[in-house]
Design an enzyme around this catalytic site. Structure first.
Site, PDB file in Angstrom:
ATOM      1  N   CYS A  71      13.185  24.406   3.725  1.00  0.00           N
ATOM      2  CA  CYS A  71      12.282  25.168   2.847  1.00  0.00           C
ATOM      3  C   CYS A  71      11.485  24.186   1.986  1.00  0.00           C
ATOM      4  O   CYS A  71      11.629  22.978   2.126  1.00  0.00           O
ATOM      5  CB  CYS A  71      13.091  26.103   1.962  1.00  0.00           C
ATOM      6  SG  CYS A  71      14.315  27.078   2.864  1.00  0.00           S
ATOM      7  N   MET A  72      10.668  24.701   1.086  1.00  0.00           N
ATOM      8  CA  MET A  72       9.868  23.804   0.246  1.00  0.00           C
ATOM      9  C   MET A  72      10.752  22.921  -0.629  1.00  0.00           C
ATOM     10  O   MET A  72      10.444  21.744  -0.848  1.00  0.00           O
ATOM     11  CB  MET A  72       8.904  24.609  -0.631  1.00  0.00           C
ATOM     12  CG  MET A  72       7.980  23.722  -1.461  1.00  0.00           C
ATOM     13  SD  MET A  72       6.850  24.629  -2.508  1.00  0.00           S
ATOM     14  CE  MET A  72       5.728  25.315  -1.311  1.00  0.00           C
ATOM     15  N   ASP A  73      11.858  23.488  -1.106  1.00  0.00           N
ATOM     16  CA  ASP A  73      12.655  22.798  -2.128  1.00  0.00           C
ATOM     17  C   ASP A  73      14.095  22.543  -1.729  1.00  0.00           C
ATOM     18  O   ASP A  73      14.831  21.931  -2.496  1.00  0.00           O
ATOM     19  CB  ASP A  73      12.677  23.650  -3.404  1.00  0.00           C
ATOM     20  CG  ASP A  73      11.304  24.168  -3.746  1.00  0.00           C
ATOM     21  OD1 ASP A  73      10.442  23.326  -4.048  1.00  0.00           O
ATOM     22  OD2 ASP A  73      11.084  25.392  -3.660  1.00  0.00           O
TER      23      ASP A  73
ATOM     24  N   ARG B 106       1.205 -10.841   7.119  1.00  0.00           N
ATOM     25  CA  ARG B 106       1.015  -9.635   6.282  1.00  0.00           C
ATOM     26  C   ARG B 106       2.062  -8.574   6.613  1.00  0.00           C
ATOM     27  O   ARG B 106       1.727  -7.487   7.056  1.00  0.00           O
ATOM     28  CB  ARG B 106      -0.350  -8.982   6.560  1.00  0.00           C
ATOM     29  CG  ARG B 106      -1.585  -9.776   6.297  1.00  0.00           C
ATOM     30  CD  ARG B 106      -2.836  -8.873   6.412  1.00  0.00           C
ATOM     31  NE  ARG B 106      -2.900  -8.076   7.599  1.00  0.00           N
ATOM     32  CZ  ARG B 106      -3.502  -8.439   8.735  1.00  0.00           C
ATOM     33  NH1 ARG B 106      -4.123  -9.596   8.832  1.00  0.00           N
ATOM     34  NH2 ARG B 106      -3.494  -7.627   9.774  1.00  0.00           N
TER      35      ARG B 106
ATOM     36  N   LYS C  48       0.839  -1.212   0.000  1.00  0.00           N
ATOM     37  CA  LYS C  48       0.000   0.000   0.000  1.00  0.00           C
ATOM     38  C   LYS C  48       0.872   1.259   0.000  1.00  0.00           C
ATOM     39  O   LYS C  48       2.078   1.179   0.280  1.00  0.00           O
ATOM     40  CB  LYS C  48      -0.900  -0.015   1.237  1.00  0.00           C
ATOM     41  CG  LYS C  48      -0.125   0.055   2.553  1.00  0.00           C
ATOM     42  CD  LYS C  48      -1.008  -0.261   3.767  1.00  0.00           C
ATOM     43  CE  LYS C  48      -0.203  -0.161   5.057  1.00  0.00           C
ATOM     44  NZ  LYS C  48      -0.974  -0.653   6.221  1.00  0.00           N
TER      45      LYS C  48
ATOM     46  N   HIS D 180      -6.359  -7.236  12.989  1.00  0.00           N
ATOM     47  CA  HIS D 180      -5.124  -6.436  12.993  1.00  0.00           C
ATOM     48  C   HIS D 180      -4.801  -6.063  14.437  1.00  0.00           C
ATOM     49  O   HIS D 180      -5.700  -5.780  15.222  1.00  0.00           O
ATOM     50  CB  HIS D 180      -5.356  -5.179  12.140  1.00  0.00           C
ATOM     51  CG  HIS D 180      -4.111  -4.454  11.731  1.00  0.00           C
ATOM     52  ND1 HIS D 180      -2.959  -5.079  11.328  1.00  0.00           N
ATOM     53  CD2 HIS D 180      -3.844  -3.121  11.622  1.00  0.00           C
ATOM     54  CE1 HIS D 180      -2.046  -4.175  11.009  1.00  0.00           C
ATOM     55  NE2 HIS D 180      -2.559  -2.970  11.180  1.00  0.00           N
TER      56      HIS D 180
ATOM     57  N   TYR E   2      15.284  30.739   5.963  1.00  0.00           N
ATOM     58  CA  TYR E   2      14.158  31.580   6.401  1.00  0.00           C
ATOM     59  C   TYR E   2      14.131  31.766   7.913  1.00  0.00           C
ATOM     60  O   TYR E   2      14.301  30.793   8.665  1.00  0.00           O
ATOM     61  CB  TYR E   2      12.829  30.944   6.001  1.00  0.00           C
ATOM     62  CG  TYR E   2      12.531  30.958   4.528  1.00  0.00           C
ATOM     63  CD1 TYR E   2      12.660  32.123   3.770  1.00  0.00           C
ATOM     64  CD2 TYR E   2      12.088  29.804   3.891  1.00  0.00           C
ATOM     65  CE1 TYR E   2      12.367  32.117   2.413  1.00  0.00           C
ATOM     66  CE2 TYR E   2      11.785  29.796   2.544  1.00  0.00           C
ATOM     67  CZ  TYR E   2      11.926  30.954   1.803  1.00  0.00           C
ATOM     68  OH  TYR E   2      11.628  30.951   0.473  1.00  0.00           O
TER      69      TYR E   2
ATOM     70  N   ARG F 132     -10.544  -0.038  15.026  1.00  0.00           N
ATOM     71  CA  ARG F 132     -10.398   0.680  13.760  1.00  0.00           C
ATOM     72  C   ARG F 132     -11.344  -0.025  12.792  1.00  0.00           C
ATOM     73  O   ARG F 132     -12.541   0.007  13.010  1.00  0.00           O
ATOM     74  CB  ARG F 132      -8.919   0.675  13.349  1.00  0.00           C
ATOM     75  CG  ARG F 132      -8.555   1.828  12.441  1.00  0.00           C
ATOM     76  CD  ARG F 132      -7.072   1.864  12.123  1.00  0.00           C
ATOM     77  NE  ARG F 132      -6.640   0.739  11.303  1.00  0.00           N
ATOM     78  CZ  ARG F 132      -5.384   0.551  10.887  1.00  0.00           C
ATOM     79  NH1 ARG F 132      -4.435   1.400  11.212  1.00  0.00           N
ATOM     80  NH2 ARG F 132      -5.081  -0.480  10.129  1.00  0.00           N
TER      81      ARG F 132
HETATM   82  C1  PLP Z   1      -0.304  -1.655   6.831  1.00  0.00           C
HETATM   83  C2  PLP Z   1      -0.897  -2.906   7.289  1.00  0.00           C
HETATM   84  C3  PLP Z   1      -0.098  -4.058   7.491  1.00  0.00           C
HETATM   85  C4  PLP Z   1       1.398  -4.030   7.461  1.00  0.00           C
HETATM   86  O1  PLP Z   1       1.866  -3.431   8.646  1.00  0.00           O
HETATM   87  P1  PLP Z   1       3.417  -3.330   8.975  1.00  0.00           P
HETATM   88  O2  PLP Z   1       3.467  -2.826  10.358  1.00  0.00           O
HETATM   89  O3  PLP Z   1       3.992  -2.372   7.986  1.00  0.00           O
HETATM   90  O4  PLP Z   1       3.971  -4.694   8.803  1.00  0.00           O
HETATM   91  C5  PLP Z   1      -0.741  -5.250   7.782  1.00  0.00           C
HETATM   92  N1  PLP Z   1      -2.092  -5.296   7.895  1.00  0.00           N
HETATM   93  C6  PLP Z   1      -2.863  -4.206   7.755  1.00  0.00           C
HETATM   94  C7  PLP Z   1      -4.333  -4.321   7.914  1.00  0.00           C
HETATM   95  C8  PLP Z   1      -2.301  -2.974   7.454  1.00  0.00           C
HETATM   96  O5  PLP Z   1      -3.083  -1.898   7.323  1.00  0.00           O
END
Ligand code: PLP
Length: 372
Positions: free
Chosen positions: A308-310, A219, A33, A163, A261, A131
């Site tokens: 700064c921005m850049d 995961r 992601k 999770h 700045y 969540r």
């Molecule tokens: C982002 C995410 C992960 C991975 O988490 P890490 O801490 O980067 O390993 C696994 N499961 C869900 C639902 C997530 O949102």
């Protein structure tokens, strides 16, 4: 020739995935992601699949469809879905969907009818993160409705999942509580008649520290990029990202010169300043003003004054620095440069945010270890 670059070592990602896989008897879903945590979703996904990942995890439907458009055919799970999306497109593209409640289940069965094929779902139970996912109170109705939709041929329940809230604090008592709640939720789903192939709970931290959370699939996200999910712990992973830029301008200035700045930094002697062309427009936190560590000409220096921005400025004293010299914000640390962990500590955040910001910005990404 590049002015600034984010360099990603795909061999490091392959190595990290292989190492994580070697530490589990479960299958591995690589979480890619947020553009692969800034490393590039497509190249990261390919490298992870090369190294033995059997599935990919993303948040949005757009991310999942982007993987398909790139020709990636591995199983993909998308889990963050607002109401009203054209889910039939995801079903038609064989994207698996995370289902957090009855309303979503209804949308997914409707999408299956439009797509004229069963929607493949992972039912999510909220075991304590508060969540996404169905609460323990909502779970019995969700698994019953899912069992009915499955019997009707509208869906296939591929997974049951949850999770963790505190996986980055191994030994935290919530982990055992969530594990128990998950096991109970799985048992309830079985009693409703569901026989999904995957039960999954472990993020990177749990993959590395809690084998009892692995079930059928892990995961990991941050660990595949070589960063530790537990601040201060080293799991022998290899950081894949380096962020660096070439100095644009150097100059000698007298003592007492205000820099950048607001003049929050003032030189205390005659010195050489070097301008580095990366700023908050490139994902460098402005909060790194007078804090961020940067390696230039063999020394790690702290940013002089405001980001700064850049661009930002480094005070290099009498060291020999010249335009074109490479300033490294962070990398693996193998050459004495700061790491994403050093940046996270300096600006009071986590390594996840550092790589996701820099890699997801306008800075061009270049790859090592690409395969045809
Ligand atoms: C982002 C995410 C992960 C991975 O988490 P890490 O801490 O980067 O390993 C696994 N499961 C869900 C639902 C997530 O949102």
């Amino acid at each position: 020739m590049w002015q600034a670059e984010v360099r990603v070592d795909l061999d490091a990602i392959r190595e990290n995935v292989a190492r994580l896989k070697a530490g589990t008897g479960a299958e591995l879903m690589a979480v890619v992601k947020a553009d692969g945590y800034g490393h590039g979703m497509i190249p990261t996904a390919r490298a992870a699949l090369d190294a033995g990942a059997t599935a990919l995890g993303v948040c949005t439907m757009d991310e999942a469809l982007t993987l398909r458009r790139a020709g990636i055919t591995a199983p993909v799970l998308a889990w963050l879905l607002a109401p009203g999306l054209p889910l039939h497109e995801a079903v038609a593209a064989d994207i698996q969907l995370g289902t957090a409640g009855l309303d979503q289940l209804a949308e997914m069965t409707a999408a299956a009818l439009v797509a004229d094929r069963p929607a493949r779902l992972h039912l999510k139970i909220d075991t304590g993160l508060s969540r996404g996912g169905a609460t323990a109170a909502e779970w019995p109705a969700l698994v019953d409705a899912a069992a009915k939709a499955e019997a009707d041929g509208l869906i296939e329940v591929v997974g049951l999942w949850s999770h963790l809230a505190h996986a980055d604090a191994p030994g935290h008592p919530t982990i055992d509580r969530q594990l128990a709640a998950f096991t109970e939720g799985v048992a309830l789903a079985r009693r409703a008649g569901l026989r999904p192939r995957y039960r999954h709970l472990a993020n990177s931290a749990a993959t590395l520290t809690r084998p009892d959370t692995h079930f059928d699939l892990v995961r990991p996200g941050i660990a595949i990029y070589g960063l530790s999910p537990v601040p201060g712990e080293d799991y022998g992973l290899r950081p894949a990202m380096t962020a660096r830029a070439r100095v644009t301008v150097t100059k000698r200035v007298p003592a007492g010169s205000g820099v950048s700045y607001g003049h929050t930094y003032t030189t205390d002697r005659e010195t050489t300043l070097a301008v580095v062309p990366l700023g908050y427009g490139d994902g460098v936190p402005r909060h790194a003003s007078s804090r961020g560590p940067v390696q230039l000409a063999g020394e790690v220096r702290t940013i002089a004054g405001r980001v700064c921005m850049d661009q930002f400025v480094l005070d290099c004293g009498d060291d020999p620095v010249a335009p074109g010299d490479v300033a490294t914000l962070f990398g693996s640390g193998a050459h004495g440069e700061p790491t994403a962990d050093d940046w996270a500590a300096a600006v009071d955040t986590i390594n996840y945010e550092i790589v996701t910001r820099l890699g997801g910005s306008r800075v061009p990404r270049h790859y090592d270890g690409e395969r045809e």
